[in-house]
Write an enzyme that holds these catalytic residues in place. Sequence first.
Site, PDB file in Angstrom:
ATOM      1  N   GLU A 193     -32.110  57.800 115.720  1.00 47.36           N
ATOM      2  CA  GLU A 193     -33.488  57.652 115.263  1.00 47.36           C
ATOM      3  C   GLU A 193     -33.781  56.224 114.830  1.00 47.36           C
ATOM      4  OE1 GLU A 193     -34.878  61.693 115.721  1.00 47.36           O
ATOM      5  OE2 GLU A 193     -35.838  59.764 115.461  1.00 47.36           O
ATOM      6  N   ASP A 329     -32.251  65.880 125.657  1.00 52.15           N
ATOM      7  CA  ASP A 329     -33.356  65.348 126.448  1.00 52.15           C
ATOM      8  C   ASP A 329     -33.233  63.900 126.893  1.00 52.15           C
ATOM      9  OD1 ASP A 329     -33.483  64.891 123.687  1.00 52.15           O
ATOM     10  OD2 ASP A 329     -35.628  64.580 123.707  1.00 52.15           O
ATOM     11  N   GLU A 447     -44.029  75.065 119.351  1.00 54.03           N
ATOM     12  CA  GLU A 447     -42.753  74.352 119.407  1.00 54.03           C
ATOM     13  C   GLU A 447     -41.757  75.031 120.356  1.00 54.03           C
ATOM     14  OE1 GLU A 447     -40.074  71.286 117.623  1.00 54.03           O
ATOM     15  OE2 GLU A 447     -42.176  71.497 118.116  1.00 54.03           O
ATOM     16  N   GLU A 511     -44.912  64.886 123.561  1.00 51.72           N
ATOM     17  CA  GLU A 511     -44.302  65.021 124.892  1.00 51.72           C
ATOM     18  C   GLU A 511     -45.256  65.517 125.972  1.00 51.72           C
ATOM     19  OE1 GLU A 511     -41.230  64.930 121.819  1.00 51.72           O
ATOM     20  OE2 GLU A 511     -42.914  66.305 122.117  1.00 51.72           O
ATOM     21  N   THR A 600     -37.874  56.364 124.460  1.00 51.47           N
ATOM     22  CA  THR A 600     -38.198  57.751 124.128  1.00 51.47           C
ATOM     23  C   THR A 600     -39.106  57.875 122.908  1.00 51.47           C
ATOM     24  OG1 THR A 600     -37.211  59.967 123.998  1.00 51.47           O
ATOM     25  CG2 THR A 600     -36.248  58.257 122.591  1.00 51.47           C
TER      26      THR A 600
END
Length: 610
Positions: A193, A329, A447, A511, A600
């Site tokens: 992160e 992902d 979600e 996304e 990302t």
Amino acid sequence: MLVLRRKHFFPLGLGLIVLFLVYNLTVQDSQSQFWSGSLAGLRHGGAKGPNHQIDPKVLDDETYFWRQVPTHYPVQAMKPLPSGTPQKLPKIQASFGKEDSRDRQIRLGRRGAVKNAFKRCWKAYSEHAWLQDEVTPITGSSRNTFGGWGATLVDSLDTLWIMGMEDEFEQAVSAAANISFEKSALTEINAFETTIRYLGGFLAAYDLSGDERLLLKAREVGDMLYVAFDTPNRMPITRWDIGRAARGEPQEASRWALVAEIGSLCMEFTRLSFITGNPKWFDATERIMLALKDQQMKTKLPGMWPISVNPQDMKFTEDNGFGLGAMADSVFEYLPKMVALSGGSLPHYEKMYKAAMKTAQKYNLFRPMTPDNADILISGNVRVDKEKGRLNARLEHQGQHLVCFAGGMFAVGGKLLNIPDHLQTARKLVDGCIWTYKNMPLGIMPEVFWMAPCESEEDCPWDEKKWQEAVLEKAGESKDDLSKAAGVIAQRRLPEGFTEIPDGRYILRPEAIESVFIMYRATGDPELLESAWAMFESIQRATQTDLANSAVADVTVASPIDVQQTDSMESFWLGETLKYFYLIFSEPELISLDEFVFNTEAHPFRRLVP
């Protein structure tokens, strides 16, 4: 939601310690000439002009704290940056024709609405949580969840620049220049992160503006994160005790990590090496990617890596869970993007992408049964188990909002590598996310959800009985007693086609609009603009607060009046979601996909081009 951009279902794991590696490497003359020549040809935006020069003092400050921490496991043989001329790769963006005045007026009005939404949220952050990680959008307080280094501020830098908010950008850069990364408000930080939000945020803002203060901060974050690689096998510690690392205590990688957290650092580290000419960051992540490449066809689902891996022993084949969604992902997302970033100078990324997607197309994608017979795809998870001595791949028909990024990934790969069937897959995945938005009561995708699969991808008529049986099965009821189906459907608020919605939250995720944006840029299909606007309006109705926008607890409720807002606004709302909404309603030349590639966290890096 976990302190992970995309992996929000797994509890926080092991906090381990790390130290830093002091290494001042002189780049080989031939490589220095190549990279400086390539970078000189890259056009920086803004007043800095096309030939902005990097001040060597920005890069060579050996007094910086994290460069002083002693190294326990120095690199024995540094992997050099690739040499040669970047390739001329196929274009990703479609050719857009002339826009008529009416369409332009509508588009600009919509873009203005998105910018107004961003400005409201930025004002709330500036007034109530300046230099903190997040503002609480209902109570007007603040919280620190990503190191306490101003995550929203750094994540928003390039959005401010893209939206032309020059005064706010200058104010934000001046504040960011004084952030200290020598310590953290948290005991344990997530290296992934930190990489995608902070390092990515500084690099992109530098690529756009040419402001050396941003390069300095990128280098500082890069030097800090480099300490996480000072382990016996140079594999990083993903959940990192930054205090112990700062004290110089020896450390080693964990025996457990999420594959996305270890395999999704390469874009940011490589871009930092490209800009500075110092290969140490490229070397750090390339070791990981080459190890993944070597084991790619040895996993229980050859071609894909499992969701959890063992960095300490460098074993990336043992787990039996596979998917493109949460916790895996971006390791797949970065494969075609590394091709774009490097100008095709790292050919193994193309091979890895093709092998991974061949497997994913075969095992992970399914067409759900819908009342309108929509020709769409959803990406699910696969469990590989032994059955009578043979491996059996079992697909779980689960969808996730997070996995909507996959449509954009297939679109980038399909266009960049000239694979037409990937573009077709991309469109069906994007349409699957659009369909899910449209068919929820609030017009927002949840979600996590489950759907009944079609028996055939070619022909899939709606069958009410089969849907009810699937609903009962997910509820743990006998599917032979259809009289119970109506009660389960009503109690769980299931729209037709859905069999279970175990997590009905919407946490301001990007996304879906990310892939709609990429697909629009790749095809020029105007219908995607209408889908994007419908999504934006639905999100605004449900999430807008007096101050900003908030995540919501359940999107299966009947109307916005019934929505429960949860007083959370992660930095990606400003750094990603609103940025993609703004860009889809902007001129296609603004952050062209043929000039930039997004990490990302939606931070655009300049691609190497001939």
